[in-house]
Scaffold this active site. Structure first.
Site, mmCIF file in Angstrom:
data_model
loop_
_atom_site.group_PDB
_atom_site.id
_atom_site.type_symbol
_atom_site.label_atom_id
_atom_site.label_comp_id
_atom_site.label_asym_id
_atom_site.label_seq_id
_atom_site.Cartn_x
_atom_site.Cartn_y
_atom_site.Cartn_z
ATOM 1 N N HIS A 6 0.920 -1.197 0.115
ATOM 2 C CA HIS A 6 0.043 0.071 -0.081
ATOM 3 C C HIS A 6 0.721 1.345 -0.040
ATOM 4 O O HIS A 6 0.653 2.278 -0.388
ATOM 5 C CB HIS A 6 -0.926 0.007 1.310
ATOM 6 C CG HIS A 6 -1.928 -1.044 1.207
ATOM 7 N ND1 HIS A 6 -2.128 -1.931 2.212
ATOM 8 C CD2 HIS A 6 -2.973 -1.363 0.356
ATOM 9 C CE1 HIS A 6 -2.983 -2.790 2.097
ATOM 10 N NE2 HIS A 6 -3.631 -2.347 0.968
ATOM 11 N N ASP B 123 -1.802 -5.247 -11.017
ATOM 12 C CA ASP B 123 -2.742 -6.254 -10.925
ATOM 13 C C ASP B 123 -4.097 -5.958 -10.784
ATOM 14 O O ASP B 123 -5.113 -6.529 -11.020
ATOM 15 C CB ASP B 123 -2.388 -7.234 -9.304
ATOM 16 C CG ASP B 123 -2.727 -6.368 -8.245
ATOM 17 O OD1 ASP B 123 -2.725 -4.841 -8.556
ATOM 18 O OD2 ASP B 123 -2.530 -6.871 -7.091
ATOM 19 N N ARG C 275 -11.287 -15.097 -0.998
ATOM 20 C CA ARG C 275 -10.964 -14.420 -0.027
ATOM 21 C C ARG C 275 -12.027 -14.739 1.196
ATOM 22 O O ARG C 275 -12.983 -15.108 1.089
ATOM 23 C CB ARG C 275 -11.061 -13.009 -0.173
ATOM 24 C CG ARG C 275 -9.734 -12.454 -1.010
ATOM 25 C CD ARG C 275 -9.949 -10.921 -0.994
ATOM 26 N NE ARG C 275 -8.891 -10.171 -2.220
ATOM 27 C CZ ARG C 275 -7.706 -9.937 -1.850
ATOM 28 N NH1 ARG C 275 -7.378 -10.074 -0.469
ATOM 29 N NH2 ARG C 275 -6.996 -9.403 -2.673
#
Length: 407
Positions: free
Chosen positions: A48, A192, A86
């Protein structure tokens, strides 16, 4: 003065741009742009941090960052880069993580006088009428084209849930909503995210008839192509409670020689002339560049004082100088410490994840206490041998941890 595009390009951020014309717009206009952060954990990590640095460079050039927190998208989960679905989080966990992100991100950008905006997409996504959403957004998406996107294609063999299949539409809708609310014309993110970002820019162009762009940044990779920011203990977090400033400093101090220049370019504000000068040699002088990298990044994330303390601790352990006050430390009562097995101490301090891992390290001669290599996996600590009520535990050549008796 360099444009934001020139700065990002010079420092190695830019990977792909969705449409032509962005370079000219960034050179001649002040634009609102956004990057999204899904709250998959209760702290940001170094991946991040690349995005935050890109936003900071854009803001310094006069553009307005919009930080989009994923309180809505986090309820679905981005399938990009994942081989399995996830883990689904409760609303309470997501909201907690969003709150933690707010605290951390506020340190990296200037939010005074509307210079930056922070917003949570839960505001509009959690209230969506699904049929209206399908009619307004879904009608503009081709399933055939979506299935060619890398984020979905790589999941087809193991199985892609319909829940995750909606993620691209939701992210595209975010861009549309920010365009309508704040005049946002640019979405940025890691490479991505290319398919999702392209979908959002195309949705605005089709539905609103306005220009919209996407720009992806290179992922933080080692020279061998593997992702940076991973250690034996897991991710390198920006939260000092999850990764201490000392451990954070040491991570950057120990990056590979071939990775130093890339890290200095992406993760610091040092002028590129200085970056090149620091990294022009690949002999012992590269160590000075690593020290500079470690200090600069730690200072940006944890503040100057924490960076100085981490630097002093590293010098005390490896350079024969400085003080030991900032070496990672765990306190125990005298009763807890007396007779504690070394393999248990490794686990209790977070150096290893299990006793089995500790045994393997002991057998390989990789563990020492106060400079003496531990040979017996059943060795126990004795306060009679403690120096000033402390033990210095060491794993390998670079991991140190103090065990002290609570005052």
């Amino acid at each position: 003065m360099k444009s934001a595009f020139d700065t990002l390009q010079e420092r190695g951020f830019i990977k792909q741009v969705t449409h032509e014309g962005l370079e000219e717009i960034l050179a001649n206009e002040k634009v609102s742009f956004y990057i999204g952060f899904d709250p998959t954990a209760d702290s940001l990590h170094v991946g991040h941090f690349v995005a935050l640095m890109a936003m900071a460079h854009m803001q310094r050039a006069g553009h307005r960052p919009i930080v989009l927190l994923g309180g809505g998208t986090g309820m679905v989960g981005d399938p990009s880069g994942k081989t399995d679905m996830r883990k689904m989080m409760t609303t309470e966990i997501i909201d907690h993580n969003v709150a933690q992100f707010r605290k951390q991100i506020g340190r990296f950008l200037d939010f005074e006088e509307g210079k930056a905006i922070m917003v949570d997409n839960a505001e509009w996504l959690r209230q969506l009428n699904y049929i209206e959403f399908l009619r307004e957004v879904g009608a503009h998406f081709s399933v055939n084209r979506m299935l060619t996107a890398e984020c979905y294609k790589s999941r087809m063999e193991k199985g892609l849930t319909f829940l995750e299949f909606n993620y691209m539409l939701m992210q595209a809708y975010d861009f549309l909503e920010l365009n309508r609310r704040y005049g946002c014309i640019l979405e940025m993110g890691g490479d991505d995210q290319w398919s999702n970002i392209l979908a959002g820019a195309d949705l605005i162009r089709r539905k609103e008839g306005k220009v919209a762009f996407g720009l992806t940044c290179k992922l933080l990779l080692k020279s061998d192509g593997k992702k940076m920011g991973k250690t034996e203990g897991g991710a390198v977090w920006l939260d000092a409670e999850k990764t201490s400033p000392y451990d954070f400093y040491q991570y950057w101090r120990n990056v590979g020689d071939d990775d130093v220049e890339n890290c200095l370019s992406l993760l610091t504000f040092l002028p590129m002339e200085e970056v090149h000068a620091l990294c022009e040699h690949r002999d012992e002088r590269i160590n000075e560049a690593k020290k500079k990298l470690a200090f600069e990044v730690t200072q940006l994330v944890h503040g100057e004082e924490a960076a100085k303390q981490a630097q002093a601790a590293a010098e005390a352990l490896f350079g024969g100088g400085g003080n030991m006050a900032s070496v990672p430390t765990t306190e125990f009562t005298a009763e807890e410490l007396e007779g504690m097995l070394v393999i248990d101490a490794l686990v209790n301090c977070g150096i290893t994840k299990s006793r089995g891992e500790g045994r393997r390290l002991v057998k390989s001669g990789a563990v020492s206490v106060d400079g003496e290599v531990v040979r017996d996996e059943f060795m126990a600590l004795s306060l009679a041998n403690a120096k000033d009520g402390e033990f210095m535990l060491k794993k390998g050549k670079k991991v140190y941890h103090k065990l002290v008796v609570k005052a």
